[in-house]
Design a protein around this motif. Sequence first.
Motif: not given
Length: 373
Positions: A120-121, A134-135, A149-151, A185-186
Amino acid sequence: MFFVVAFFVATIITTVSNEKHSLKYIYTAFSRHVELPGIHEFTAMGLLDNRMIDYYDSSTQKKIPKQDWMKEQLQQEYWDKGTQSRQSKQQWFKVNIDILINRMRQSSNDTHVLQWMHGCEGEEDTNGDLKFVRGVDTYNYDGNDFLSFDDEHQVWVAAADAALQTKRKWDEVTALKDYTKGYLEKECMEWMSSFLVYTKQQLKNVSPPEVFMFATPAKEKTNIVLTCFVTDFYPRDISLQIVRNGRVLSADDGLVTTRVRPNEDETFQIRNHVEILRTDSADYTCRVIHEGTSSVVEKTWDRPLPSEDETGDIIGVVVGVVLIVVCATLGIVLFKRKQAVKEKPSPSATAFISKCLSFLLRDFCFLFMKSLT
């Protein structure tokens, strides 16, 4: 096939500002043993802001810390569970690289490479809170994009025809997509936030750059080599200038620089030098600007000249003395750094263990769902 090993590493080396951060993990698996030094059948590494923080390979079979702050702050149970997770992923790669070889009807006698990068960023806001940007979750096979993977839309994207079968299968597994999105994301962001706390503590304990300026004999007896040596600074971004009577010297003046190089303790060093006449009566100064520690250091040459009869042995003596001073300085800094860590233990260290245990259980379930068949 050797160049493929560095594929993902090259893709993530980008300029990162002080407010942007990233946490990424890279896994590389070969279909068979490669007879090249330093190349293992399976490797895994974690990178925080493009700096390696942990490492595992199929030869050592052990996840190890690559930064002092990880070694000091995280308990042994964290590394034990991390080793188990890496070993399970090593088996996953071994099985699934064979699946791709059979699917593409390739020869098992050839060497093939399967890679996975995920992470992740984030970016710090004005309050210092880290926000998700973004991931990244992408697979590469034999140096080519395979699957990602399209997050945002929570779907898998096939970059090759051979990946379509896997895409259709994974898109149908809602739990897998939810897990991947949740991790990027988490959970990844939580790990990164915790790691950054430790790195910031390390920065507080790093002393300003040490600056040395000295002269050594040149080949021409009428000249000397004036050197500015800077060490023990972190992070690596630094500005080093040699100034003559207020004017900054450049390559046109014969200035030579080694650029930034790493020390053994994760700090850095840089060395600039210029050849001048012995009779030069100008004032020379080393000017160092290190934004990471808000340091501005100026060291003026006090003009001791080496004898005209001195040989290269003198250079070794002078450099040796400098290195003794530098080593002593580094020893003091490292001692203070370790003392500071001991005096201020992190209250969240035990929380890492519980988080790791829970992640490990989900990790096994995740790998069970995530087969390339």
